[in-house]
Design a protein around this motif. Structure first.
Motif, PDB file in Angstrom:
ATOM      1  N   GLY A  92       0.834  -1.196   0.000  1.00 34.25           N
ATOM      2  CA  GLY A  92       0.000   0.000   0.000  1.00 34.25           C
ATOM      3  C   GLY A  92       0.869   1.247   0.000  1.00 34.25           C
ATOM      4  O   GLY A  92       0.651   2.171  -0.765  1.00 34.25           O
ATOM      5  N   ARG A 131       2.692   1.777  -3.278  1.00 31.33           N
ATOM      6  CA  ARG A 131       1.844   2.293  -4.364  1.00 31.33           C
ATOM      7  C   ARG A 131       1.814   3.799  -4.320  1.00 31.33           C
ATOM      8  O   ARG A 131       1.871   4.452  -5.316  1.00 31.33           O
ATOM      9  N   SER A 145      -5.200  -2.120  -7.572  1.00 28.78           N
ATOM     10  CA  SER A 145      -5.906  -1.757  -6.332  1.00 28.78           C
ATOM     11  C   SER A 145      -7.286  -2.391  -6.315  1.00 28.78           C
ATOM     12  O   SER A 145      -7.798  -2.759  -5.258  1.00 28.78           O
TER      13      SER A 145
END
Lengths: 449, 313
Positions: B69, B72, B100
């Motif tokens: 996460g 990203r 995602s």
């Protein structure tokens, strides 16, 4: 009153009639309405809620001295249809939420309805009593047995008038036949049988027999890993007792004929629209999943609701719907967030008006939509407390799609996705609609001059 | 229960972001009585998602979920880096979105798995979405380009954006299924076995010029991805079916075996977590530490069972 069917949107102005339910800001989960259904005459209107209760409203007689007050619906009977249960074998709570209510055609003074939660269907008898017997020989007025030695004369019991009492009694309980969640029940036109559909199976019941049912559709694969499709709704044909349809999560509808085989593995007809490649996305399948299927009163058409559209199919044409109406196409660009917050899985229902010329279905922000099949006009209305003055005319609402927002338009971004209208009902012969908005039931009528 | 809470609270500290993200999903969580129970469930669930039979990589799974996460987010600002890598993905934002979406779907599936009787329609639709994404990732074949690139040049740039490499490994892992996709479900087990060895060798080839730190990540990801995707699908379908009496028996026998040595296991687990990625290191070196790591593995495995028992009781 002339219902003005045909070119309804032009002629009908909808106005507020009543709202039921509390005004409190906080909404108890158990008060959320989960189903709405008129009976076959329109005299009664039943709602079921997440708390397992059924509330029946009765239309009062129109009075001559108050001509502007056309028969309002008042509470007729309230009863607890389903209780929360616990399945000890599966260690699983069974919700009391009423998933569906279906009325049986009236055959005597009493009314009968079917109500179902996830697992169990119940047949309820709703009957009135306004007299009671008096003057029994063996017991007194309170029901206590009298001393036989005191009985010296015999008398004939009489019926005396009393305050009207409405009783709801469970007549049949159809349990233990569904492994998955029941999503639909439908009374057959033979009035002797009904079906109940869950995610993977459809069962056929006789009203008199509670300990057995016939499995008429079973799409459960031997290996659940291969499961890619579920049954989302099912309904009997309104006139042909051998015919029924069921819809699937892949956006298809199957019509089955029970005369061909006991287990309707093979459909007689298969309705499916080829996918539009220009609109393809990862959400294509999810938004094409059918949330409701309804035969028209005539039996000629079927209407299906998916996430963004409502479609009308001719029973004689399987390759595409004859009509497609956009319910809220402006959400197409918002599918990802609607997936994230799970709204994309909301199950909107749809209804026909009495003459099959107009269809109605719900949306978000307490909006609901009507489509006139003849004039191709459509309208967005809102169920709100704000203009709930008696006889107030509902103003058509508009959602602004990009660009400049006009004064009375609502932008897509300010829609309230927690206020959704999933369940609506249309009076079988008049322009009266019932709209369930969370814990409130709105009743609207057409304006009479 | 107490043990579970301890474990969970520890995890929560570490995985704050992930847990919070999960907690923010509204409807699904309603059935949960309280957040402690929820996070306990979640914990067991994430652990379980790594699979009991191998007992591998429980910690890395959580970590990579978390780190991915983060990465990203960084990745958004580093698109030029990706650009210099010469068209690794045709449309990076699309791939990002797809990724995602896949992550979101997997989390949703895991949460479905928590419920005894999930909404079948919803779980089937989500599972189909995951299948669809997986199929597309298989078909677009971008992993090959990345693979050639990363073996060809070993620059510092790529150490920064390990994300690209992780993804390449993922795509690659899934790319293996291309010929067999039609019979995806049936041949799953065979594929998996073959797959892991393939991925392993490729991955170590890729890592050869780099330091240990970065290779830890790269090693995890192919494993994690496979575990992540395959396990979750498998598990979802498992839950859709009734539990067999055998599995219940197993569960109870586990209780007896494991309860008398709770402390040992707990400490074992804690030290293991603090150490970091002991299993992945093991996989990487694949020769040393076999004894200690097998202990660690079995402990984790047992722990997994305990959490599972706590969750189900």
């Amino acid at each position: 009153m002339t219902p003005g069917f045909g070119s309804l949107m032009q002629d009908v102005l909808w106005c507020f009639s009543q709202v039921k339910g509390t005004i409190d800001a906080g909404v108890a989960e158990s008060d959320i309405i989960s189903t709405v259904e008129f009976n076959h005459t329109g005299e009664l209107l039943a709602t079921g809620d997440k708390g397992g209760r059924v509330v029946i409203f009765q239309r009062e007689q129109e009075s001559k001295n108050q001509p502007h007050r056309r028969g309002e619906y008042n509470v007729y009977s309230t009863f607890q249809s389903h209780e929360p249960e616990f399945d000890y074998l599966k260690s699983l709570e069974i919700e009391e939420k009423i998933n569906k209510i279906r009325w049986l055609p009236q055959q005597n003074a009493a009314y009968f309805l079917l109500s179902t939660n996830d697992k169990t269907v119940k047949l309820w008898k709703v009957s009135e009593r306004d007299k009671r017997p008096e003057g029994y020989n063996l017991k007194d007025e309170d029901g206590r047995l009298r001393d036989p030695s005191m009985i010296t004369v015999l008398r004939v019991p009489v019926l005396r008038p009393m305050d009207l009492m409405v009783e709801a009694t469970p007549r049949r309980v159809f349990a233990n036949a569904h492994t998955y969640h029941i999503n639909s029940i439908s009374v057959n036109s033979d009035y002797e049988t009904y079906m109940s559909a869950d995610d993977l199976r459809i069962n056929l019941w006789n009203f008199e027999i509670t300990n057995q049912s016939f499995n008429i559709v079973d799409i459960k694969p031997a290996n659940m890993e291969e499961l890619t499709e579920v049954i989302t709704a099912a309904e009997f044909h309104p006139h042909h007792c051998n015919t029924f349809v069921y819809s699937s999560s892949k956006g298809t509808i199957r019509l089955c004929d029970m005369r061909t085989a006991a287990l309707c593995d093979r459909h007689a007809k298969f309705f499916e629209e080829p996918e539009d490649p220009s609109n393809r996305s990862f959400f294509s399948e999810i938004i094409s999943s059918i949330s409701d299927v309804k035969f028209s009163h005539s039996g000629r058409y079927i209407m299906t609701r998916d996430y963004l559209t409502v479609k009308v199919w001719d029973l004689n044409m399987e390759n595409r719907p004859i009509e497609t109406y956009q319910v809220h196409d402006y959400l197409r660009s918002k599918l990802c967030s609607l997936y994230e917050n799970d709204c994309i899985f909301d199950k909107f229902e749809c209804v026909w008006n009495g003459s099959d010329s107009v269809i109605m279905t719900g949306s978000y922000n307490n909006f609901f939509r009507m489509f006139d099949r003849n004039t191709k006009r459509d309208v967005t209305l809102e169920a709100s407390r704000e203009n709930s003055k008696p006889r107030a005319i509902l103003k058509p609402r508009k959602v602004c799609v990009g660009g400049k927002r006009r004064k009375d338009e609502i932008s897509v971004d300010s829609l309230d996705f927690s206020k959704k209208i999933l369940h609506t009902a249309w009076h079988p012969s008049e322009n009266i609609i019932a709209v369930a908005a969370t814990n409130n039931l709105y009743i609207f009528q057409d304006k009479v001059n | 229960m107490f043990l579970g809470m301890m474990l969970t609270s520890y995890r929560i500290e570490k995985q704050n972001c992930l847990v919070l993200h999960l907690l923010s999903l509204p409807d699904i969580l309603l059935p949960c009585a309280c957040q402690v129970v929820l996070s306990l469930l979640l914990h067991g669930l994430l652990l379980r998602s790594m699979g009991e039979e191998e007992g591998l990589h429980q910690t890395p799974f959580l970590d990579t979920m978390f780190v991915r996460g983060l990465k990203r987010k960084c990745f958004d600002g580093e698109e030029d880096i990706e650009g210099t890598l010469a068209g690794i993905k045709a449309i990076p934002s699309y791939n990002l979105q797809r990724q995602s979406l896949l992550d979101m779907s997997l989390v949703k599936l895991q949460l479905c798995h928590m419920l005894v009787e999930p909404n079948l329609c919803r779980s089937v639709l989500i599972a189909n979405t995951v299948r669809q994404i997986q199929e597309e990732m298989t078909q677009d074949g971008t992993w090959q380009m990345i693979n050639t690139q990363s073996t060809g040049q070993a620059s510092l740039d790529r150490l920064v954006s390990t994300d690209i490499l992780c993804r390449s490994s993922r795509d690659q892992a899934e790319g293996k299924h291309v010929p067999a996709y039609g019979t995806f479900n049936k041949d799953f087990e065979n594929d998996q076995a073959q797959d892991s060895s393939d991925t392993m060798s490729t991955a170590s080839a890729v890592q050869a010029p780099r330091n240990l730190q970065s290779s830890v990540w790269e090693m995890e990801n192919p494993q994690e991805n496979k575990g992540n995707f395959q396990k979750s699908l498998d598990q979802i379908f498992e839950t859709l079916e009734n539990k067999s009496p055998n599995s219940v028996e197993d569960l109870f026998s586990e209780v007896d075996n494991s309860y008398y040595d709770l402390d040992t296991m707990l400490t074992g687990m804690m030290s293991n977590t603090k150490m970091g990625h002991c299993d992945s290191l093991e996989t990487f070196s694949s020769s040393t530490n076999t004894a200690s790591n097998s202990n660690c593995k079995s402990d984790l495995n047992d722990l997994d069972h305990i959490v599972e028992i706590l969750v189900e009781s």
